[in-house]
Design an enzyme around this catalytic site. Structure first.
Site, PDB file in Angstrom:
ATOM      1  CE  LYS A 105      -3.836   1.930   2.798  1.00 52.39           C
ATOM      2  NZ  LYS A 105      -4.679   1.663   3.984  1.00 52.39           N
ATOM      3  CB  SER A 184      -7.988   3.618   3.080  1.00 55.92           C
ATOM      4  OG  SER A 184      -7.140   2.984   4.012  1.00 55.92           O
ATOM      5  CB  SER A 208      -8.325   0.655   6.044  1.00 56.53           C
ATOM      6  OG  SER A 208      -8.982   1.897   5.996  1.00 56.53           O
TER       7      SER A 208
END
Ligand SMILES: *[C@@H]1O[C@H](CO)[C@@H](O)[C@H](O)[C@H]1NC(C)=O
Ligand SMILES: *[C@@H]1O[C@H](CO)[C@@H](O)[C@H](O)[C@H]1NC(C)=O
Ligand SMILES: *[C@@H]1O[C@H](CO)[C@@H](O)[C@H](O)[C@H]1NC(C)=O
Length: 509
Positions: A105, A184, A208
């Site tokens: 990420k 996210s 997330s």
């Protein structure tokens, strides 16, 4: 973006590295275990594997936008792993992630050619001081850093559409292209789902990892707070932030977890406290087919309502499956006398505390973790967004949360009271229920218990559970107390093996 040049370099290196390689190896959805078999029986090289994912990314990324950057050094790292394995040098070459490409990420720092921007243009051009703690561990394990996954910008603290960032654009769900991929960690979930990386890492503050894993039909592990280091991760709050794997199978996720857990001097207090939970011999020993036998699993009231007929029917079957495989399933349990009130109180105190914590931690990151940066404070970021209203889609999303955070003034008595209330709500809610009923886990749909888990620093594992009438994936989450990873892994793995619910993505409109 240097994309073409990168592809040219990739093609040349692949020709050199891949000549005569890899007849008979099934690249499609290869597991970490299959990859290792391939390495050891000579049917696979790490370079060929990296090339496969680079090809997948150039084929699928224009549609899915799951990847922000690919690592120009990935093929060289793969070639080095191949050479190490051929020469048999170093015991580390037998580790589960040696030569395995990992997508990170974009809020996880790498000190290399890749940028670390949390999806925001404001951080483009910043230079991190060092690799994030989890990345340092991955490199020591011989993993290949494949690139950076897209995400909801500012890991969702600036509340934007799920999966949108100024740098990455809108991430799409590979099952139903028009559906929300959830955030996210949208890019990590989508890339794992669509076979654009062997394994991926996401981060979670509240939902997330668990949400995008559920909605993209992958396995997500949200570890106990501090089990994985948060050093070098663009922060929201050290009270809740965690780093965890998002992968196509429980086994793959557990191999990644094994590689990234442990003490880190740069996140000392939390990683020291949690390191007592790490079992001798690691987590892979808990991948047991009979892992449901004798487990006490609670089904809390109030979570399974509000879902469509198909999902409720499938969830009901799954509870029967858990029983059939030896679990004691206890229904109709109350997490609190009034769950709605509990969740409302949790949410508002959590949000309140988070604003002050975010300002402190993002300012510390921008000031201390970066060698150079165009922005050095939250105030600079707010000014940057105001100066770039079109690129940052200020009309659509604004930055009310960033401004509210900027207006806080440290952890004062009001914030302390909110944090104390969160501890009480957690102790009187989930923790009390689990103790009283001697539960090994609760099961809930998707990320619906993420708030309960987040405020207590508790772990959760979500496993693909099925698809609704539109083909939209949903998951089943096993949540437990701090340090319960071994038993959660046993249950999640046995559930996965018993149901085998995951299907590759269908790319419906
Ligand atoms: C080597 O292992 C891979 C991994 O799963 C398998 O697909 C392949 O057929 C095996 N090849 C040989 C030559 O044994
Ligand atoms: C990192 O960002 C710079 C722009 O600041 C860009 O030129 C470069 O290609 C990016 N790196 C990668 C690996 O994409
Ligand atoms: C639970 O709390 C909610 C929100 O405070 C409230 O609206 C609701 O009436 C309460 N329910 C019961 C049964 O007390």
């Amino acid at each position: 973006m240097g994309w073409l040049r990168l592809q040219a370099v990739a093609a040349v290196l692949a020709l050199v590295a891949g000549a005569g390689c890899c007849r008979g190896f099934e690249f499609h959805e290869a597991t970490v275990d299959a990859i290792h078999l391939g390495f050891s029986n000579g049917s696979l090289t790490s370079a060929a594997l990296v090339q496969f994912y680079l090809d997948q990314i150039s084929r699928l990324n224009p549609l899915l936008r799951a990847v922000i950057e690919v690592n120009p050094d990935a093929l060289r790292q793969a070639a080095r792993a191949d050479a190490e394995r051929r020469s048999g040098h170093g015991h580390w070459t037998t580790g589960a992630l040696h030569g395995v490409p990992v997508l990170l990420k974009d809020n996880i720092a790498t000190r290399d050619a890749l940028n670390t921007t949390a999806g925001s243009l404001a951080l483009l051009g910043s230079v991190v001081r060092r690799d994030a703690g989890v990345v340092a561990r991955l490199r020591r394990a011989g993993a290949v850093v494949l690139g950076k996954a897209s995400l909801s910008e500012w890991a969702n603290f600036r509340v934007v559409d799920n999966g949108w960032s100024a740098r990455g654009g809108q991430v799409r769900n590979p099952y139903v292209l028009s559906a929300d991929p959830c955030g996210s960690s949208a890019g990590s979930g989508v890339a794992a789902a669509a076979d654009m990386a062997a394994v991926t890492l996401g981060t979670e503050t509240d939902g997330s990892i668990l949400c995008p894993s559920s909605w993209n039909s992958v396995v997500g592990i949200k570890p106990t707070l501090g089990l994985t280091s948060r050093a070098g991760v663009v922060p929201i709050t050290p009270r809740q932030d965690t780093v965890g794997p998002m992968c196509r199978t429980v086994s793959d996720a557990v191999h990644v977890l094994d590689a990234i857990v442990g003490y880190d001097a740069l996140d000392a207090a939390a990683t020291r406290a949690a390191s007592r939970y790490i079992p001798h011999g690691g987590y892979a020993q808990f991948l047991k087919k009979d892992g449901l036998k004798g487990k006490r699993i609670g089904v809390p009231n109030g979570f399974f309502a509000g879902y469509g007929e198909t999902q409720l029917r499938v969830y009901k079957q799954h509870l029967t499956t858990l029983r059939k495989h030896g679990a004691v399933v206890m229904k109709n349990l109350d997490v609190a006398t009034n769950l709605t009130a509990l969740l409302v109180d949790l949410g508002s105190d959590e949000w309140f505390a988070m604003q002050a914590e975010f300002k402190l931690s993002i300012n510390a990151y921008l000031k201390d973790d970066l060698l150079h940066s165009p922005v050095r404070s939250l105030a600079d970021i707010i000014a940057f967004n105001n100066a770039h209203p079109v690129e940052e889609r200020m009309k659509d999303f604004g930055q009310a949360n960033l401004i509210a955070a900027e207006n806080t003034n440290g952890i004062g008595s009001v914030e302390k009271a909110a944090i104390r209330r969160l501890k009480e709500l957690s102790a009187n809610g989930l923790e009390k229920l689990m103790k009283e009923k001697r539960l090994d886990a609760i099961v809930v749909p998707n990320n619906d218990a993420s708030g309960l888990l987040a405020v207590g620093g508790h772990p959760g594992i979500v496993v693909p559970a099925g698809y609704d009438e539109q083909g939209m994936p949903f998951g089943l989450c096993f949540g437990g107390m701090q340090g319960y990873e071994p038993r959660l892994i046993e249950m999640a793995y046995a559930f996965e093996q018993a149901t085998r619910a995951r299907r590759p993505p269908m790319f419906k409109p």
